[in-house]
Design an enzyme around this catalytic site. Structure first.
Site, PDB file in Angstrom:
ATOM      1  N   HIS A  87       0.816  -1.216   0.000  1.00 37.15           N
ATOM      2  CA  HIS A  87       0.000   0.000   0.000  1.00 37.15           C
ATOM      3  C   HIS A  87       0.849   1.265   0.000  1.00 37.15           C
ATOM      4  CE1 HIS A  87       0.034  -0.170   4.566  1.00 37.15           C
ATOM      5  NE2 HIS A  87       0.018   1.133   4.422  1.00 37.15           N
ATOM      6  N   ASP A 228       1.341  -7.672   2.405  1.00 35.56           N
ATOM      7  CA  ASP A 228       1.408  -6.241   2.097  1.00 35.56           C
ATOM      8  C   ASP A 228       2.855  -5.765   1.893  1.00 35.56           C
ATOM      9  OD1 ASP A 228       0.865  -3.562   1.810  1.00 35.56           O
ATOM     10  OD2 ASP A 228      -0.498  -3.456   3.516  1.00 35.56           O
ATOM     11  N   SER A 646       3.923   2.481   8.287  1.00 40.81           N
ATOM     12  CA  SER A 646       3.664   1.486   7.243  1.00 40.81           C
ATOM     13  C   SER A 646       4.945   1.179   6.488  1.00 40.81           C
ATOM     14  CB  SER A 646       2.628   2.012   6.256  1.00 40.81           C
ATOM     15  OG  SER A 646       1.357   1.887   6.810  1.00 40.81           O
TER      16      SER A 646
HETATM   17  N1  ARG Z   1      -4.604   0.574   7.353  1.00 40.44           N
HETATM   18  C1  ARG Z   1      -3.316   0.407   6.792  1.00 40.44           C
HETATM   19  C2  ARG Z   1      -2.475   1.629   7.034  1.00 40.44           C
HETATM   20  O1  ARG Z   1      -2.950   2.689   7.270  1.00 40.44           O
HETATM   21  C3  ARG Z   1      -3.345  -0.034   5.374  1.00 40.44           C
HETATM   22  C4  ARG Z   1      -4.066   0.816   4.404  1.00 40.44           C
HETATM   23  C5  ARG Z   1      -4.086   0.388   2.971  1.00 40.44           C
HETATM   24  N2  ARG Z   1      -5.044  -0.643   2.689  1.00 40.44           N
HETATM   25  C6  ARG Z   1      -6.308  -0.421   2.283  1.00 40.44           C
HETATM   26  N3  ARG Z   1      -7.065  -1.457   2.138  1.00 40.44           N
HETATM   27  N4  ARG Z   1      -6.793   0.770   2.040  1.00 40.44           N
HETATM   28  O2  ARG Z   1      -1.266   1.577   7.009  1.00 40.44           O
END
Ligand code: ARG
Length: 711
Positions: A87, A228, A646
């Protein structure tokens, strides 16, 4: 007491405490002073402080950096190979994608180094050095050069950064960037010098059905089965210095990189994360928590909710739209869902009660201390006044950013003036600028019809969120929003090529005055400017906060950490399961078998690629399997992370890479405001799952061969 003193005073009581310190985003430069290194060793760390941070030599911090503008990445080979989240690489993957080359769906594997793809606007920033400049700021305050409030403002911090750099031998060297940041709400200041590499190439990305498996449904959730990750590489000039993209650039030789451990993990194992948490608000009053719920969070929930519904429908109907809007959708949805979860968790986890108790204790502590007495009451009074106007501003900001089509007021005003003055040269120059503005709006990832649909849904919805007096003045007159929006999207100068060309051929003041988009933009800007003016009348909270946080930290008998501000932090803790509700126990790891349990060919978020399915069914996991023959997928730790982390490396006691942090769990989404030791978990993808996908799905053994693997 000055911050430095209370940090020292605080540490005396330390060793009587249990070494249960998962909460905390620690500054590397204070590891010794705050004794976090001792606690880390007590929890199992096998390294010395200087292995992690060494101002005079190479250390772990040199293997971690800022990926792009808002993520973390780590170096995993001597040739500048970078690992981050899928991501985090998403916008790069998306920008390289089209219906013909759909890397979002199919993944991307550079089988040779020559296949690695350059990316505009992507950089990797190493922390070069960290310098304490608190005394300089305090001297500036004392001499009257600046006020205490100004010491926290951008113009001053930027100027100080420049002044300090002017004295540095690094000044003007390629890629060097420096910034002073306030910490502990302005009780201390550090100058951070970065070395920024701007030739970062895309090396590998799994298909979204692996890298984004579970999609929005699983986002912020456990149990998780998302792989991820994505892989990039830093390139430099022949001397290893930062340089803009050039085919002559070579992979950066990186003196420090993380070995990868395939040894596996057990409950309670030591785990630490180095990265760049973006923002936390751990020192709010209860009134400010309520403010956050009602303003920022509610605005995100309401406004994004309307837009996302439109996008979801349009993206499902067209592959082109799906690819164009993939990154915008994920970005917007991420904090939409976070805000929903946070507002729920604040209630469920009794955060307001915890903050009220903290204030009660603070008020007792503050008695008879003039610098602290009455601070909470003053914050509460200011917050009460701020809430309505802040709410209005937050909704307007969300509204403005939900709709992409906009006419630049500035440019049109200049054009009008040039036409009135008959300044031909200026008119010609502005024509060029209008052309660029048009290209910028109608870019590869913009669809005018999708944007029109968003506007049609959102404009009427806004009048449910805000009162008439809080909205732009067109809300007083418009009754038919469909017609109002169509007029803008059909008839304004920048709406389409035909309109623009017609205008450029014969630009007139009259055409500018009649432009429906421009009128709408002006009305919005007036409304927003008035709100900002109103907000300026609310008492500035900077100094009250500075006092409250200093007081809270003096009051406690443990060292304090500063709120996240996208500077490098270390968090240490353990691999750990959790129990969110009565009778529910979540194991600390998931396996690839769960991927098949979740498989749903009718739901694009839960499609499993055939090759992956086959490998899982055949148990063809190679050396990445666990002792029981299953393949680990994701795991949980107690590390204290947030957005910005992240892509951060999760490391074992020896500093080997065991996973990549990529999310937090639903039950602890109040964590940015109040850390909960029992509930808050960091979700990481197991490095064995990552290597398995690179090796067995991507067939990119050349990347595995670059790494130092510990079995
Ligand atoms: N919640 C995670 C973050 O903020 C991943 C976000 C990306 N994934 C998604 N399905 N939008 O780091």
């Amino acid at each position: 007491m000055k911050l430095k003193n209370f940090i020292l005073a605080a540490t005396t009581a330390l060793f009587t405490l249990q070494s249960q310190a998962d909460e905390g985003m620690w500054l590397l430069q204070l590891m010794q002073q705050q004794h976090s290194i001792d606690l880390m060793k007590k929890q199992g760390l096998k390294l010395e402080a200087s292995d992690i941070y060494n101002p005079n030599g190479v250390s772990l911090k040199d293997a971690v950096g800022i990926f792009g503008g808002g993520c973390t990445g780590e170096i995993i080979s001597p040739d500048g190979l970078v690992l981050t989240n899928h991501h985090c690489g998403y916008s790069a993957i998306q920008r390289h994608s089209s219906v013909e080359h759909d890397y979002l769906t199919d993944g991307f594997w550079a089988m040779r180094q020559e296949d690695e793809l350059p990316n505009e606007r992507l950089s990797f920033s190493f922390v070069h050095s960290i310098i304490d400049v608190t005394d300089i700021v305090n001297a500036d305050i004392k001499s009257g050069k600046i006020s205490e409030v100004e010491s926290m403002t951008r113009p001053y911090l930027n100027k100080l950064s420049q002044e300090q750099m002017a004295k540095s031998e690094l000044n003007g060297k390629p890629g060097i960037r420096a910034q002073v940041y306030p910490f502990y709400a302005g009780n201390s200041f550090y100058l951070i010098i970065y070395k920024v590499y701007s030739d970062v190439r895309m090396v590998a990305a799994p298909p979204s059905s692996i890298g984004k498996f579970g999609g929005e449904t699983d986002n912020w959730m456990w149990p998780r089965h998302t792989c991820d990750f994505s892989v990039f590489r830093i390139y430099a000039d022949a001397n290893g210095e930062p340089a803009p993209y050039s085919p002559n650039n070579v992979p950066l030789k990186t003196p420090k990189y993380l070995p990868v451990s395939l040894k596996g993990l057990n409950e309670n194992d030591y785990a630490m994360v180095l990265g760049f948490p973006g923002s936390t608000s751990r020192y709010l009053t209860a009134s400010e928590v309520r403010e956050r719920m009602q303003t920022t969070n509610q605005a995100e929930i309401d406004v994004r909710g309307v837009r996302l519904e439109v996008l979801r429908e349009k993206m499902a109907a067209s592959d082109k739209t799906r690819i164009q809007y993939a990154n915008k959708f994920a970005g917007s949805s991420n904090y939409w869902k976070n805000s929903i979860g946070m507002n729920e968790a604040i209630i469920d986890n009794k955060v307001l009660e915890a903050k009220a108790e903290q204030e009660r204790q603070f008020n007792i502590f503050a008695q008879g201390k003039p610098e602290y007495e009455g601070v909470v009451a003053k914050i509460n009074a200011a917050v009460e006044k701020a809430i309505p106007v802040e709410r209005q501003m937050d909704y307007l900001v969300e509204y403005r950013s939900a709709i992409e089509f906009r006419t630049p007021i500035d440019l049109m005003d200049q054009m009008k003036e040039a036409l009135q003055k008959k300044d031909k040269a200026k008119v010609e120059e502005l024509k060029g600028q209008l052309n660029s503005a048009f290209e910028q709006i109608h870019n590869k990832d913009y669809d005018h019809e999708v944007d029109r649909a968003v506007a049609k849904a959102l404009m009427p919805a806004m009048s449910e969120f805000l009162s008439l007096s809080e909205l732009p003045d067109y809300y007083q007159t418009v009754t038919d929003f469909d017609a109002y929006v169509d007029n803008i999207y059909d008839n304004s100068i920048l709406a389409n090529r035909t309109n623009l060309d017609k205008f450029l051929k014969k630009p007139t003041v009259k055409a500018i005055d009649r432009d429906p988009s421009l009128a709408s933009m002006r009305s919005f800007t007036d409304c927003y400017t008035k709100a900002v003016e109103k907000y300026m009348e609310v008492e500035d909270l900077t100094l009250l906060h500075k006092a409250y946080i200093r007081g809270l930290n003096e009051m406690k008998d443990t060292p304090a950490y500063s709120d996240a501000n996208f500077t490098m932090r270390l968090t240490y803790g353990n691999v750990k399961s959790y129990e969110p509700r009565d009778a529910v126990h979540y194991k600390y790891y998931t396996t690839a078998d769960g991927v098949l349990e979740k498989e749903d060919p009718t739901n694009p978020e839960f499609v499993v690629p055939a090759k992956l399915k086959e490998l899982i069914q055949k148990r063809d996991f190679g050396r990445y399997a666990m002792a029981d023959g299953t393949l680990p997928a994701c795991f949980l730790t107690t590390n204290d992370i947030t957005g910005g982390n992240s892509g951060s490396p999760v490391m074992d006691a020896e500093g080997n890479l065991i996973g990549i942090a990529f999310d937090g769990n639903w039950e602890s989404l109040s964590g940015d405001i109040n850390f909960d030791n029992d509930l808050q978990r960091c979700i990481a993808v197991d490095i064995r799952y990552v290597l398995f996908v690179i090796d067995k799905l991507g067939n990119c053994q050349r990347l595995i061969n670059e790494m130092k693997i510990i079995q």
